[in-house]
Design a protein around this motif. Structure first.
Motif, PDB file in Angstrom:
ATOM      1  N   GLY A  56       0.828  -1.199   0.000  1.00 53.16           N
ATOM      2  CA  GLY A  56       0.000   0.000   0.000  1.00 53.16           C
ATOM      3  C   GLY A  56       0.861   1.247   0.000  1.00 53.16           C
ATOM      4  N   VAL A  57       0.519   2.187  -0.862  1.00 57.72           N
ATOM      5  CA  VAL A  57       1.264   3.442  -0.941  1.00 57.72           C
ATOM      6  C   VAL A  57       0.280   4.611  -0.961  1.00 57.72           C
ATOM      7  CG1 VAL A  57       3.218   2.335  -2.098  1.00 57.72           C
ATOM      8  CG2 VAL A  57       1.403   3.368  -3.480  1.00 57.72           C
ATOM      9  N   GLY A  58       0.811   5.824  -1.094  1.00 54.17           N
ATOM     10  CA  GLY A  58      -0.011   7.007  -0.908  1.00 54.17           C
ATOM     11  C   GLY A  58      -1.062   7.262  -1.968  1.00 54.17           C
ATOM     12  N   ASN A  59      -0.795   6.850  -3.212  1.00 53.83           N
ATOM     13  CA  ASN A  59      -1.718   7.115  -4.326  1.00 53.83           C
ATOM     14  C   ASN A  59      -1.245   6.334  -5.544  1.00 53.83           C
ATOM     15  OD1 ASN A  59       0.252   8.896  -5.830  1.00 53.83           O
ATOM     16  ND2 ASN A  59       0.053  10.038  -3.919  1.00 53.83           N
ATOM     17  N   GLY A  60      -2.010   6.408  -6.619  1.00 55.93           N
ATOM     18  CA  GLY A  60      -1.682   5.648  -7.823  1.00 55.93           C
ATOM     19  C   GLY A  60      -0.436   6.158  -8.530  1.00 55.93           C
ATOM     20  N   LEU A  61      -0.268   7.476  -8.545  1.00 56.79           N
ATOM     21  CA  LEU A  61       0.934   8.027  -9.181  1.00 56.79           C
ATOM     22  C   LEU A  61       2.185   7.531  -8.462  1.00 56.79           C
ATOM     23  CD1 LEU A  61       2.607   9.883 -10.990  1.00 56.79           C
ATOM     24  CD2 LEU A  61       1.949  11.819  -9.549  1.00 56.79           C
ATOM     25  N   ASP A  62       2.175   7.582  -7.139  1.00 57.82           N
ATOM     26  CA  ASP A  62       3.338   7.082  -6.393  1.00 57.82           C
ATOM     27  C   ASP A  62       3.563   5.596  -6.649  1.00 57.82           C
ATOM     28  OD1 ASP A  62       3.763   9.580  -5.366  1.00 57.82           O
ATOM     29  OD2 ASP A  62       3.278   9.077  -3.285  1.00 57.82           O
ATOM     30  N   ALA A  63       2.481   4.827  -6.774  1.00 58.54           N
ATOM     31  CA  ALA A  63       2.633   3.390  -7.030  1.00 58.54           C
ATOM     32  C   ALA A  63       3.399   3.175  -8.332  1.00 58.54           C
ATOM     33  CB  ALA A  63       1.256   2.721  -7.097  1.00 58.54           C
ATOM     34  N   LEU A  64       3.000   3.900  -9.377  1.00 56.42           N
ATOM     35  CA  LEU A  64       3.689   3.782 -10.667  1.00 56.42           C
ATOM     36  C   LEU A  64       5.144   4.229 -10.554  1.00 56.42           C
ATOM     37  CD1 LEU A  64       1.272   5.260 -13.356  1.00 56.42           C
ATOM     38  CD2 LEU A  64       2.232   2.943 -13.312  1.00 56.42           C
ATOM     39  N   ALA A  65       5.335   5.382  -9.908  1.00 56.01           N
ATOM     40  CA  ALA A  65       6.684   5.945  -9.806  1.00 56.01           C
ATOM     41  C   ALA A  65       7.587   5.038  -8.973  1.00 56.01           C
ATOM     42  CB  ALA A  65       6.622   7.348  -9.200  1.00 56.01           C
ATOM     43  N   LEU A  66       7.013   4.430  -7.921  1.00 59.23           N
ATOM     44  CA  LEU A  66       7.822   3.567  -7.052  1.00 59.23           C
ATOM     45  C   LEU A  66       8.239   2.275  -7.752  1.00 59.23           C
ATOM     46  CD1 LEU A  66       6.048   4.200  -3.646  1.00 59.23           C
ATOM     47  CD2 LEU A  66       8.491   4.535  -4.107  1.00 59.23           C
ATOM     48  N   LEU A  95       3.898  11.211 -15.838  1.00 58.58           N
ATOM     49  CA  LEU A  95       4.574  11.862 -14.699  1.00 58.58           C
ATOM     50  C   LEU A  95       5.453  10.869 -13.938  1.00 58.58           C
ATOM     51  CD1 LEU A  95       1.606  14.029 -13.326  1.00 58.58           C
ATOM     52  CD2 LEU A  95       3.661  14.864 -14.516  1.00 58.58           C
ATOM     53  N   ALA A  96       4.983   9.620 -13.818  1.00 57.56           N
ATOM     54  CA  ALA A  96       5.768   8.608 -13.099  1.00 57.56           C
ATOM     55  C   ALA A  96       7.098   8.365 -13.796  1.00 57.56           C
ATOM     56  CB  ALA A  96       4.972   7.302 -13.007  1.00 57.56           C
ATOM     57  N   VAL A  97       7.081   8.484 -15.118  1.00 54.42           N
ATOM     58  CA  VAL A  97       8.294   8.246 -15.908  1.00 54.42           C
ATOM     59  C   VAL A  97       9.257   9.421 -15.745  1.00 54.42           C
ATOM     60  CG1 VAL A  97       9.175   7.937 -18.259  1.00 54.42           C
ATOM     61  CG2 VAL A  97       7.054   6.786 -17.548  1.00 54.42           C
ATOM     62  N   THR A  98       8.752  10.638 -15.960  1.00 54.99           N
ATOM     63  CA  THR A  98       9.646  11.799 -15.944  1.00 54.99           C
ATOM     64  C   THR A  98      10.126  12.106 -14.528  1.00 54.99           C
ATOM     65  OG1 THR A  98       7.672  13.225 -15.996  1.00 54.99           O
ATOM     66  CG2 THR A  98       8.802  12.834 -18.063  1.00 54.99           C
ATOM     67  N   GLU A  99       9.294  11.808 -13.535  1.00 53.04           N
ATOM     68  CA  GLU A  99       9.708  11.990 -12.140  1.00 53.04           C
ATOM     69  C   GLU A  99      10.967  11.178 -11.836  1.00 53.04           C
ATOM     70  OE1 GLU A  99       6.415  11.132  -9.450  1.00 53.04           O
ATOM     71  OE2 GLU A  99       7.843  10.397  -7.953  1.00 53.04           O
ATOM     72  N   ASN A 100      11.144  10.076 -12.529  1.00 51.80           N
ATOM     73  CA  ASN A 100      12.313   9.218 -12.339  1.00 51.80           C
ATOM     74  C   ASN A 100      13.448   9.535 -13.313  1.00 51.80           C
ATOM     75  OD1 ASN A 100      12.033   7.036 -10.218  1.00 51.80           O
ATOM     76  ND2 ASN A 100      10.018   6.918 -11.189  1.00 51.80           N
ATOM     77  N   ARG A 101      13.373  10.701 -13.944  1.00 57.03           N
ATOM     78  CA  ARG A 101      14.385  11.113 -14.933  1.00 57.03           C
ATOM     79  C   ARG A 101      14.529  10.080 -16.050  1.00 57.03           C
ATOM     80  NH1 ARG A 101      16.497  12.267 -10.072  1.00 57.03           N
ATOM     81  NH2 ARG A 101      18.013  10.577 -10.183  1.00 57.03           N
ATOM     82  N   LEU A 102      13.384   9.521 -16.445  1.00 53.93           N
ATOM     83  CA  LEU A 102      13.328   8.613 -17.592  1.00 53.93           C
ATOM     84  C   LEU A 102      12.553   9.322 -18.700  1.00 53.93           C
ATOM     85  CD1 LEU A 102      12.401   5.470 -15.504  1.00 53.93           C
ATOM     86  CD2 LEU A 102      14.654   6.018 -16.435  1.00 53.93           C
ATOM     87  N   VAL A 103      12.583   8.764 -19.898  1.00 51.19           N
ATOM     88  CA  VAL A 103      11.992   9.440 -21.056  1.00 51.19           C
ATOM     89  C   VAL A 103      10.738   8.692 -21.521  1.00 51.19           C
ATOM     90  CG1 VAL A 103      12.411  10.195 -23.430  1.00 51.19           C
ATOM     91  CG2 VAL A 103      14.284  10.220 -21.750  1.00 51.19           C
TER      92      VAL A 103
END
Ligand SMILES: *Cc1c(COP(=O)(O)O)cnc(C)c1O
Length: 370
Positions: A56-66, A95-103
């Protein structure tokens, strides 16, 4: 009486007594973050999806980014690597992709199913491609067999954005059980919605599960010992307790959504309204019922005049957003046409047959502008 797009009040009123008991249990326990409710929900949700681990994490965006961050910590992805994403998705996938400095490399959907087109994915694979992110848009599972074959052939990670697809299936397998890992959102309006924000990572990958468990909690495995530069993104006990109640009714809710969808599909026959295509009636989770119409705005206004609320998912694709000016020149004509034509009709596990019939009648009475 007006027909709302989705009444969360009605959705949650059905379980209000049980929700209050569950909330009371957490209040009385004196333990509010990373406790028994979360552990139990994680076990129950992993079992429901059919995977070994749920976190369980804070939200769906964080789940993807994590998920992406976890694979970076495992050395499978590095800064600047590419992730193939569908062009027609909610912006969180990007956003999950770019937040991780990916393209993010956006590709076109199949114009019939709206889901990412495996042929376009294959054409977009290059030397820096490390992952494919499939989005099960509107509650219908993407072509995972074809995407899994591509991932195997090109040695790529396959990640599912299942934020709209709790309980959706393909070939008897649940969304979230196809890729290396999947992200769910429990935003209140989703098929399984909390009473606030929430999300989960599900995976069979033991190493990833360990990384995500630490990353969501300041990168810590043991209190005050930090393996990674993590973040604070946890599903709190109250939300876990709410979700444990609602998970028990998820399949019933989806069955209701299917009946609504069937009634729409049987009732709406209009030369200018295209119904959503369905691969397997009983496997679609019907998060949204999305029709297409070349005169979308006029149709929406007409429904509004009939007292029916509809929504557009989504009016502007990510590559046309100011936030992604760098992707402005992406050539995605199918994506752009869809964004101009899609309209989501009211859809909820509380929508009664009379209301559905009123929406059907209003659609049938729509006169296209000359
Ligand atoms: C809702 C949604 C998300 C984000 O989930 P949040 O919990 O709102 O952060 C990601 N992807 C898709 C496709 C979604 O619909």
């Amino acid at each position: 009486m007006n027909i709302p797009f989705l009444s969360l009040q009605e959705v949650n009123a059905r379980y209000a007594d049980e929700l209050k008991v569950a909330a009371g249990r957490v209040i009385d326990s004196g333990w509010y973050v990373l406790g028994e409710e979360l552990r139990s929900f994680e076990r129950e949700f992993a079992d429901y999806i059919g995977v070994r681990h749920a976190l369980g994490v804070g939200n769906g965006l964080d789940a993807l980014a994590l998920i992406l961050r976890g694979y970076k910590e495992l050395g499978a992805i590095v800064d600047g690597d590419e992730v193939i994403v569908p062009g027609n998705t909610f912006i969180a996938s990007f956003l999950a992709v770019t937040e991780n400095r990916l393209v993010p490399v956006p590709v076109e959907p199949d114009p019939v199913s709206f889901n990412i087109d495996p042929a376009c994915v294959e054409a977009a694979i290059g030397p820096r491609t490390r992952a494919i992110m499939a989005v099960h848009l509107y509650g219908q599972v993407a072509n995972m067999p074809a995407l899994a074959a591509l991932a195997r052939k090109h040695n790529l990670l396959l990640i599912e954005d299942a934020a709209q697809a709790h309980g959706a299936m393909r070939d008897g397998r649940k969304a979230g059980a196809f890729g290396n890992a999947a992200a769910f959102s429990f935003f209140p309006g989703k098929n399984l919605g909390a009473l606030g924000d929430g999300g989960a990572v599900v995976t069979d990958d033991e190493a990833l599960a360990e990384r995500v468990a630490a990353l969501r909690n300041y990168g810590s495995d043991v209190k005050y010992h930090h393996l990674f530069q993590g973040l604070n993104s946890r599903l709190d006990e109250i939300q876990a307790a709410m979700l444990r109640v609602k998970l028990r009714y998820l399949d019933e809710d989806i069955a209701w959504r299917r009946r609504v969808a069937l009634r729409y599909r049987e009732g709406i026959h209009h030369p200018h309204i295209t119904l959503p295509s369905v691969a397997q009636e009983e496997e679609h989770a019907w998060h949204l019922f999305v029709v297409r119409c070349a005169h979308r705005d006029a149709l929406q206004q007409h429904l509004h005049a009939c007292g029916i609320q509809s929504q557009v998912h989504y009016p502007v694709p990510p590559h046309r957003q100011p936030a992604y000016a760098s992707l402005r020149n992406a050539h995605l004509p199918v994506t752009e046409r869809l964004h101009n034509e899609v309209l989501s009709l009211p859809m909820a596990p509380t929508l009664c047959a009379d209301a559905v019939d009123r929406v059907v009648e209003a659609c049938q009475a729509f006169e296209c502008p000359a």
